[in-house]
Design an enzyme around this catalytic site. Structure first.
Site, short mmCIF file in Angstrom:
data_model
loop_
_atom_site.label_atom_id
_atom_site.label_comp_id
_atom_site.label_asym_id
_atom_site.label_seq_id
_atom_site.Cartn_x
_atom_site.Cartn_y
_atom_site.Cartn_z
N ARG A 51 0.86 -1.20 0.00
CA ARG A 51 0.00 0.00 0.00
C ARG A 51 0.89 1.24 0.00
O ARG A 51 0.63 2.22 -0.69
CB ARG A 51 -0.96 0.01 1.20
CG ARG A 51 -1.70 1.32 1.32
CD ARG A 51 -2.92 1.33 2.23
NE ARG A 51 -2.88 0.47 3.38
CZ ARG A 51 -2.13 0.68 4.47
NH1 ARG A 51 -1.35 1.75 4.56
NH2 ARG A 51 -2.15 -0.16 5.46
N TYR A 103 -16.49 16.48 -15.90
CA TYR A 103 -16.93 15.09 -15.92
C TYR A 103 -17.94 14.86 -14.79
O TYR A 103 -17.70 15.26 -13.64
CB TYR A 103 -15.70 14.17 -15.77
CG TYR A 103 -16.06 12.74 -15.50
CD1 TYR A 103 -16.78 12.00 -16.43
CD2 TYR A 103 -15.69 12.12 -14.31
CE1 TYR A 103 -17.13 10.68 -16.18
CE2 TYR A 103 -16.02 10.80 -14.06
CZ TYR A 103 -16.75 10.09 -14.99
OH TYR A 103 -17.09 8.79 -14.73
N ASP A 175 -7.28 18.61 -14.67
CA ASP A 175 -7.60 17.27 -15.14
C ASP A 175 -7.17 17.20 -16.60
O ASP A 175 -7.79 17.82 -17.48
CB ASP A 175 -9.11 17.02 -14.97
CG ASP A 175 -9.53 15.62 -15.39
OD1 ASP A 175 -8.84 15.02 -16.22
OD2 ASP A 175 -10.57 15.15 -14.90
N LYS A 200 -8.04 6.12 -19.50
CA LYS A 200 -8.33 6.59 -20.85
C LYS A 200 -7.07 6.50 -21.73
O LYS A 200 -6.57 5.43 -21.96
CB LYS A 200 -8.90 8.01 -20.77
CG LYS A 200 -10.05 8.14 -19.74
CD LYS A 200 -11.23 7.31 -20.13
CE LYS A 200 -12.35 7.12 -19.10
NZ LYS A 200 -12.39 7.78 -17.86
C1 LIG Z 1 -12.19 13.90 -17.62
C2 LIG Z 1 -12.36 12.78 -16.64
N1 LIG Z 1 -11.91 12.92 -15.38
C3 LIG Z 1 -12.03 11.94 -14.47
C4 LIG Z 1 -12.65 10.75 -14.78
C5 LIG Z 1 -12.78 9.69 -13.72
O1 LIG Z 1 -11.85 8.67 -13.93
P1 LIG Z 1 -12.09 7.11 -13.57
O2 LIG Z 1 -13.28 6.65 -14.36
O3 LIG Z 1 -10.80 6.46 -13.94
O4 LIG Z 1 -12.36 7.07 -12.09
C6 LIG Z 1 -13.12 10.54 -16.08
C7 LIG Z 1 -13.81 9.28 -16.43
O5 LIG Z 1 -14.49 9.18 -17.43
C8 LIG Z 1 -12.98 11.59 -17.04
O6 LIG Z 1 -13.43 11.46 -18.30
#
Ligand SMILES: Cc1ncc(COP(=O)(O)O)c(C=O)c1O
Length: 384
Positions: A51, A103, A175, A200
């Site tokens: 961890r 998101y 992000d 992604k």
């Molecule tokens: C722009 C963006 N940020 C954060 C996330 C969240 O990531 P995760 O699905 O890996 O938890 C996503 C998921 O689709 C996303 O598209």
């Protein structure tokens, strides 16, 4: 020659990497272990418990730091777990100014979890960054930016927001999931912290769920490492191996995503049945100049609306696609299509989602790296 002075494509392959210490393995082994032998209490080879740290995760975290031009990388069990760790830097009473069309899962984490813990969020349209200053007060600790935004592809000027953040001594987190460091380097533009849903483009093969943070500042890194270990939402060694492998082809994949994205955006814009195409590469895109300034290319994410804005017609198009797969997520080698109004944004009332442009006929494409002619044929057939 220091590996950190390499150019991006070389860093994607070599950045932060060294042959494995045990046998010289070129790819770090998947250290599928929870714990490590000690010769005497506290006497170990740098790893105590997985961890806290695991060699496969460390190899990935060093790669993440290198490609984002940061110093410290942290890998989490998901993108949302990475954002969760950032929010745990805050205290009740603190305030956050966030992009408004971010998101949905990030919005849910902020509004349904952290608002309940006494953190106040302001969801703001940041296309004109000067507006942000209206929301800054003595409790403001963090500005949270997502650019390009999902699914409307708005672009926010990171350097301008960074100036505001610095002036008021608040942290700026970006992000960078949609752009990836191949297209955009938020730390170089003045951000304090970069976050990824590595699920992604970083992983790139739709076979793993993971999150990442990268920072430059040691104090901030120490606080985040403490939270990573204390809260425990770490990425497993197998997943770290997969994302590290993904990163080694990030630049070639992104180059093709951009090429295919440009061809498809143009095809859609010329199609008589299409009303509007959202893609930052178009000169007519309201933030095109900022995109050109802060990104190396325009990516493979495209949203479009059919003429007449008919819900059922949009559903039919996504059902008719054969090469594009109708699915959540994005950023993999395969092309995906989504219908936000019935999928990712279904829980948002129609009037609310339409305010940000998520109308009934909006379709979002994650353009993959197949032959672009096959993708265009598929769209032509499905749109009819
Ligand atoms: C722009 C963006 N940020 C954060 C996330 C969240 O990531 P995760 O699905 O890996 O938890 C996503 C998921 O689709 C996303 O598209």
């Amino acid at each position: 020659m220091s590996k950190e002075n390499l150019r991006f494509n070389s860093k994607a392959i070599h950045g932060g990497q060294e042959p494995d210490k045990a046998y010289g393995a070129v790819m770090p082994p998947i250290y599928q272990t929870s714990t490590y032998a000690q010769s005497s209490p506290g006497a170990h080879k740098g790893f105590e418990y997985s961890r806290s740290a695991n060699p496969t995760r460390t190899a990935l975290e060093n790669s993440l730091a290198s490609i984002e031009n940061g110093k410290y990388g942290l890998a989490f069990a998901s993108g949302l777990a990475a954002i969760d760790a950032v929010m745990k830097l805050l205290q009740p009473g603190d305030e956050v100014i966030s992009t408004n069309d971010l998101y949905g899962g990030s919005y849910r984490l902020f509004s349904k979890i952290f608002e309940g813990f006494g953190i106040k969020f302001h969801f703001v349209n940041m296309e004109n960054p000067a507006v942000i200053e209206n929301y800054i007060n003595t409790n403001t600790r963090l500005i949270w930016v997502e650019t390009p935004t999902n699914p409307m592809m708005n672009i926010i000027d990171i350097a301008q927001v960074a100036n505001i953040a610095k002036k008021h001594k608040v942290l700026l987190g970006v992000d960078n999931t949609f752009a990836t460091p191949y297209l955009q380097l938020p730390l170089d533009l003045g951000a304090d912290l970069v976050m990824h849903s590595a699920t992604k483009y970083m992983g790139g093969h739709s076979d793993v769920v993971m999150g990442a943070l990268v920072v430059k500042n040691k104090d901030l890194a120490d606080k985040l490492y403490f939270i990573q270990n204390a809260s425990g939402a770490v990425a497993g060694p197998m997943d770290c191996f997969l994302v590290l492998r993904g990163i080694k082809t990030l630049h070639v994949r992104m180059q093709r995503h951009c090429e295919n994205g440009a061809a498809i955006a143009k095809f859609l814009a010329d199609h008589p049945k299409i009303e509007k195409v959202y893609w930052p590469g178009f000169k007519s895109h309201p933030n095109h100049e900022i995109a050109k300034k802060q990104m190396k290319g325009f990516g493979g994410m495209i949203s479009f609306v059919t003429k007449g804005n008919n819900y059922q017609e949009a559903i039919k198009i996504v059902e008719n696609l054969k090469v594009f797969t109708l699915a959540e997520s994005l950023g993999g080698v395969e092309s995906l299509a989504g219908h936000p109004a019935s999928m990712t944004h279904a829980s948002i009332p129609k009037e609310e989602r339409e305010k940000t442009g998520v109308v009934d006929a909006l379709i979002r494409l994650s353009v993959g790296i197949e032959d672009v002619e096959d993708l265009i044929d598929d769209l032509r057939r499905a749109i009819g």
